[in-house]
Each structure stands twice: as C-alpha cells, then as structure tokens.
Motif scaffolding. Structure first.
Motif, PDB file in Angstrom:
ATOM      1  N   LEU A  65       3.630   0.176  -0.523  1.00 38.34           N
ATOM      2  CA  LEU A  65       2.436  -0.378   0.451  1.00 38.34           C
ATOM      3  C   LEU A  65       1.128  -0.435  -0.181  1.00 38.34           C
ATOM      4  O   LEU A  65       0.397  -1.350   0.362  1.00 38.34           O
ATOM      5  CB  LEU A  65       2.566   0.985   1.553  1.00 38.34           C
ATOM      6  CG  LEU A  65       1.335   0.700   2.575  1.00 38.34           C
ATOM      7  CD1 LEU A  65       1.710  -0.250   3.665  1.00 38.34           C
ATOM      8  CD2 LEU A  65       1.252   1.966   3.471  1.00 38.34           C
ATOM      9  N   GLY A 114      -2.221  -0.968   1.876  1.00 34.53           N
ATOM     10  CA  GLY A 114      -1.963  -1.368   3.277  1.00 34.53           C
ATOM     11  C   GLY A 114      -2.424  -2.659   3.681  1.00 34.53           C
ATOM     12  O   GLY A 114      -2.614  -3.155   4.934  1.00 34.53           O
ATOM     13  N   THR A 115      -2.993  -3.512   2.946  1.00 30.35           N
ATOM     14  CA  THR A 115      -3.768  -4.962   3.132  1.00 30.35           C
ATOM     15  C   THR A 115      -2.694  -6.019   3.336  1.00 30.35           C
ATOM     16  O   THR A 115      -1.559  -5.611   3.247  1.00 30.35           O
ATOM     17  CB  THR A 115      -4.706  -5.348   2.123  1.00 30.35           C
ATOM     18  OG1 THR A 115      -3.966  -5.413   0.769  1.00 30.35           O
ATOM     19  CG2 THR A 115      -5.647  -4.372   1.640  1.00 30.35           C
ATOM     20  N   PRO A 116      -2.963  -6.919   4.066  1.00 31.94           N
ATOM     21  CA  PRO A 116      -1.831  -8.028   4.495  1.00 31.94           C
ATOM     22  C   PRO A 116      -1.251  -8.380   3.103  1.00 31.94           C
ATOM     23  O   PRO A 116       0.103  -8.973   3.229  1.00 31.94           O
ATOM     24  CB  PRO A 116      -2.664  -9.078   4.875  1.00 31.94           C
ATOM     25  CG  PRO A 116      -3.900  -8.544   5.513  1.00 31.94           C
ATOM     26  CD  PRO A 116      -4.290  -7.361   4.582  1.00 31.94           C
ATOM     27  N   SER A 169      -0.155  -6.666   0.808  1.00 30.54           N
ATOM     28  CA  SER A 169       1.034  -5.867   0.260  1.00 30.54           C
ATOM     29  C   SER A 169       1.914  -5.091   1.578  1.00 30.54           C
ATOM     30  O   SER A 169       2.751  -4.652   1.061  1.00 30.54           O
ATOM     31  CB  SER A 169       0.543  -4.774  -0.491  1.00 30.54           C
ATOM     32  OG  SER A 169      -0.462  -4.004   0.137  1.00 30.54           O
ATOM     33  N   TRP A 170       1.181  -5.603   2.833  1.00 33.32           N
ATOM     34  CA  TRP A 170       2.328  -4.979   3.863  1.00 33.32           C
ATOM     35  C   TRP A 170       3.535  -5.113   3.943  1.00 33.32           C
ATOM     36  O   TRP A 170       4.345  -4.296   4.271  1.00 33.32           O
ATOM     37  CB  TRP A 170       1.466  -5.254   5.368  1.00 33.32           C
ATOM     38  CG  TRP A 170       2.007  -4.580   6.220  1.00 33.32           C
ATOM     39  CD1 TRP A 170       3.131  -4.863   7.270  1.00 33.32           C
ATOM     40  CD2 TRP A 170       1.564  -3.227   6.855  1.00 33.32           C
ATOM     41  NE1 TRP A 170       3.120  -3.813   8.110  1.00 33.32           N
ATOM     42  CE2 TRP A 170       2.488  -2.705   7.804  1.00 33.32           C
ATOM     43  CE3 TRP A 170       0.699  -2.356   6.225  1.00 33.32           C
ATOM     44  CZ2 TRP A 170       2.351  -1.578   8.516  1.00 33.32           C
ATOM     45  CZ3 TRP A 170       0.732  -0.886   6.869  1.00 33.32           C
ATOM     46  CH2 TRP A 170       1.271  -0.641   7.884  1.00 33.32           C
ATOM     47  N   HIS A 171       4.030  -6.314   3.579  1.00 37.86           N
ATOM     48  CA  HIS A 171       5.603  -6.289   3.358  1.00 37.86           C
ATOM     49  C   HIS A 171       6.340  -5.704   2.452  1.00 37.86           C
ATOM     50  O   HIS A 171       7.788  -5.489   2.709  1.00 37.86           O
ATOM     51  CB  HIS A 171       5.809  -8.004   3.224  1.00 37.86           C
ATOM     52  CG  HIS A 171       5.492  -8.257   1.575  1.00 37.86           C
ATOM     53  ND1 HIS A 171       4.146  -8.583   1.273  1.00 37.86           N
ATOM     54  CD2 HIS A 171       6.125  -8.480   0.468  1.00 37.86           C
ATOM     55  CE1 HIS A 171       4.209  -8.789  -0.037  1.00 37.86           C
ATOM     56  NE2 HIS A 171       5.392  -8.824  -0.543  1.00 37.86           N
ATOM     57  N   SER A 194       5.755  -2.433   2.293  1.00 39.42           N
ATOM     58  CA  SER A 194       5.841  -0.812   2.807  1.00 39.42           C
ATOM     59  C   SER A 194       7.086  -0.335   2.971  1.00 39.42           C
ATOM     60  O   SER A 194       7.265   1.006   2.869  1.00 39.42           O
ATOM     61  CB  SER A 194       5.089  -1.080   4.184  1.00 39.42           C
ATOM     62  OG  SER A 194       5.824  -1.566   5.012  1.00 39.42           O
ATOM     63  N   THR A 198       4.562   6.157  -0.563  1.00 47.67           N
ATOM     64  CA  THR A 198       3.734   5.226  -1.364  1.00 47.67           C
ATOM     65  C   THR A 198       3.435   5.393  -2.767  1.00 47.67           C
ATOM     66  O   THR A 198       2.851   6.559  -2.855  1.00 47.67           O
ATOM     67  CB  THR A 198       2.295   4.824  -0.553  1.00 47.67           C
ATOM     68  OG1 THR A 198       2.365   4.555   0.713  1.00 47.67           O
ATOM     69  CG2 THR A 198       1.742   3.792  -1.225  1.00 47.67           C
ATOM     70  N   PRO A 220      -1.419   4.464   3.604  1.00 52.28           N
ATOM     71  CA  PRO A 220      -2.109   3.538   2.695  1.00 52.28           C
ATOM     72  C   PRO A 220      -2.703   4.347   1.447  1.00 52.28           C
ATOM     73  O   PRO A 220      -3.132   5.427   1.694  1.00 52.28           O
ATOM     74  CB  PRO A 220      -3.322   2.812   3.466  1.00 52.28           C
ATOM     75  CG  PRO A 220      -2.789   2.792   5.092  1.00 52.28           C
ATOM     76  CD  PRO A 220      -1.725   4.269   5.228  1.00 52.28           C
TER      77      PRO A 220
END
Length: 367
Positions: A65, A68-70, A72-74, A76, A106, A127
């Motif tokens: 994760l 937790g920004t856009p 890297s979110w995928h 998670s 994480t 995150p």
C-alpha cells in the motif's frame, strides 16, 4: 570498467519509489551517472525501501500500500517481498516469483544480517503501516530467497507503526523507530536469528522519530524527528541498551530523513525534505553532532534519501518534489570534502522514470 577510455564506473545505484519499479545507474568516478539497460526494472508499487544481500548478489524490495497515494493504491491488496538477482552488468532479473505477504499488512522497511542469513521486515496496517507494527523474520535460503519463519513479533502497542528496523553491528540487537508512538524500541536477536519481544522502549525527544541510523563504530544511534526539525542521539551500551545523549536533540531542517555516514564515520548527513537541503554534522567523541562548514547545503526540490559511494568520495541524493512537478524522482551527486562539506557535481541529475520517493529508497553497490 571504463567509458570510452575516459571515465571509470565505480559503483551502481538502485532507487525505488511509490510508483513502482527499480531504477538503476552506473556511477562514474567524476560524479556522472548513466541509466542501466532496461531501467527501470518492473516491480510492484508502494515501495519504501531496497536492500542488498551482503554478497551483493541479490536485492530485495517489498511493494504494498505504501503511503496510500493514487500511484500505489492498486497494490494495497497484494503486498509482496520480491527478490532480484544482480547480474554482472548491473541489470536486475527476478529470482523466482515474489513472496506473497498477508493482505492486511503494509510492508515498510527491511534490515538484513551481516552474514546474509536473516532478513527482518517492518510492517503494520494502514498507509505507511502506521498502526499495529510488527517485525517479520525470514531466513534466506541457498538461492537467495526469503523463507518465512515464526509469526511476526508485535511491537506492543496500537500506535507502534511505520516500523523501520536496523541491526546493531554486533548482530545482537534490532532497533525499530516507531513513528506515532514517538519511540525507539529494542528487540534482542537470538543466535538462531529469531527475535525476542521488545525489551526496551526509549521515548524520542521529538515528534515522529523515523529512519534510524547507527554510527559505523556501533557506539551511537541517531533518529530523525520528522515533525520537530531535530535529530535525537542515543549512546548504545555494551548490552545494547540506549541512553539519550546530553546534547540531544540537534537542530536540522524541515522533515529530516534517512541518515548516511561517511566512510570514516566522522560525518553524518540528513536529507531535509521540506527545506530542500542536506544537513551535515561532524560526530564528536561523545556523540554530539556539530554542523560541518557550509551546512545546510542547497539541493533540488524534495530531497528524500541519501546513499554514499563505496569508496566514500561521493554522496548521492534522491529527490522527489512532494506533490509537485509530478513528484518525479531524480538522483544528483555531491563530492564529500575533507572537512565534511559537500560540493555538488556539475553533471545533470539522473532521471529515474519513477514518481514519489519516500523512505530509505536507495542503495549503492560496487560495480
């Protein structure tokens, strides 16, 4: 290795970032750098850290994760521990399939024993793994691949997180910076590599202690207080216990990160992410930190992580403007002077093709 008979490749540098991928460079003796063929090498997103085996044959990354920004979110729902083989020309090839980690965690940063037998991974939930921190132990097999051992060891409290382990030079203690709990935690490393429960908890003199570093002589531990613009220093006792130095904390810039020591152990440097600078200190006999001449040193926007050449002449900076300019990651070089001051090379920074570096995200290996 020479380049057109005029320059010599002395080292290789590898960088990871939240966007995923490992960028690799040849490093030349004049401070220049050149991307390795095939760089960046594909890997998962949300990566804070890259480490190498002591024999330099393998490197390890732990996507997840991340912040937790856009970008890297995928990742998670699929945290991993991935191993890459370092080829003769410096390129990286996967050494087997990535090891799947529990979906609820994480991964943060790693440490590896000097004999290359044991790898320790800091992890948590949410995150940056900010909550319910723990340390997982892996045994490295003959193929260089990590094999999970017993259940991860809890750091003890809900706010123990963003766990960043570092091993004492004698291999007997594992220290962990716990960000929200404002603590440095010590665990004992048993002869078989397994970990005890936490045996010591020292509260840092600042807020958000992060990215610990131990002086090469093993006498002092320093940790950046990210939200306090300071560095906390501790004396390491013969039994591994910590006691804060009388002069601690030491002032630095905004959001300090990722200490790197000079080859002779005289100096230590921190990247100040929101001050666009590097602070350099001379380490005194009692462990106190005194700024080197000219410190702080101006950098490109968003200095995030530092690494030193194996010969000790060069300091490499990974920069990534925070939520600016696409957070594109570049690498620049500074020559370390005799008095510890830094002189930036005139060569252009190396573009990595990555976005948003955070954490101890760079290593240098001999060519």
């Amino acid at each position: 290795m020479t380049d057109a008979g005029t320059r010599t490749v002395i080292d290789r540098l590898y960088v990871v970032a939240q966007s995923g991928g490992i960028a690799g460079f040849d490093l030349f003796d004049d401070g220049a750098m050149r991307s390795l063929p095939g760089s960046p090498f594909p890997t998962g997103a949300g990566t804070f850290n890259i480490i190498a085996s002591p024999d330099r044959r393998f490197v390890y990354v732990a996507p997840g994760l991340g912040l937790g920004t856009p970008v890297s979110w995928h990742q998670s729902s699929s945290p991993q521990l991935a191993t890459f083989r370092v080829e003769e020309d410096g390129t990286l090839t996967p050494a087997g399939a990535p090891l799947a980690l529990p979906r609820s965690i994480t991964p943060v940063t790693m440490a590896i024993s000097r004999d290359g037998r044991d790898l320790y991974l800091g992890m948590g939930r949410g995150p940056a793994g900010f909550f319910f921190g723990r340390i997982a132990h892996f045994r490295i097999d003959d193929q260089g691949l990590p094999v999970p051992q017993k259940a991860p060891v809890s750091l003890g409290r809900r706010l123990d997180g963003a766990a960043q382990p570092i091993i004492s030079p004698d291999g007997k203690s594992l220290y962990v910076a716990s960000v929200l709990a404002k603590a440095v935690i010590r665990l004992e490393i048993r002869p078989d590599g397994s970990l005890s429960k936490p045996v010591e908890r020292r509260i840092s003199s600042g807020v958000f202690p992060i990215t610990p570093g131990i002086s090469p002589d093993g006498r002092y531990l320093y940790v950046a207080n990210e939200q306090s613009k300071s560095i906390a220093g501790f004396r390491i006792g013969a039994d591994g216990s910590l006691s804060e130095l009388a002069g601690s904390p030491y002032p630095t810039g905004k959001i300090p990160h990722n200490p790197v020591f000079s080859a002779d152990g005289r100096f230590v440097y921190f990247a100040n992410t929101f001050s666009d600078s590097i602070t350099g200190y001379e380490i005194q006999a009692n462990g106190d930190l005194v700024p080197v001449p000219g410190s702080p040193f101006v950098t490109l926007p968003g200095p995030a992580a530092l690494a030193r050449s194996t010969g000790g002449e060069w300091l490499y900076l990974v920069s990534s403007p925070v939520f600016r300019q696409g957070s594109k990651v570049v690498v620049s070089a500074f020559r370390i002077q005799e008095d510890g001051s830094l002189l930036r090379t005139e060569h252009q920074p190396g573009a990595t093709g990555l976005s948003f570096a955070d954490g101890p995200s760079v290593i240098v290996l001999p060519a």
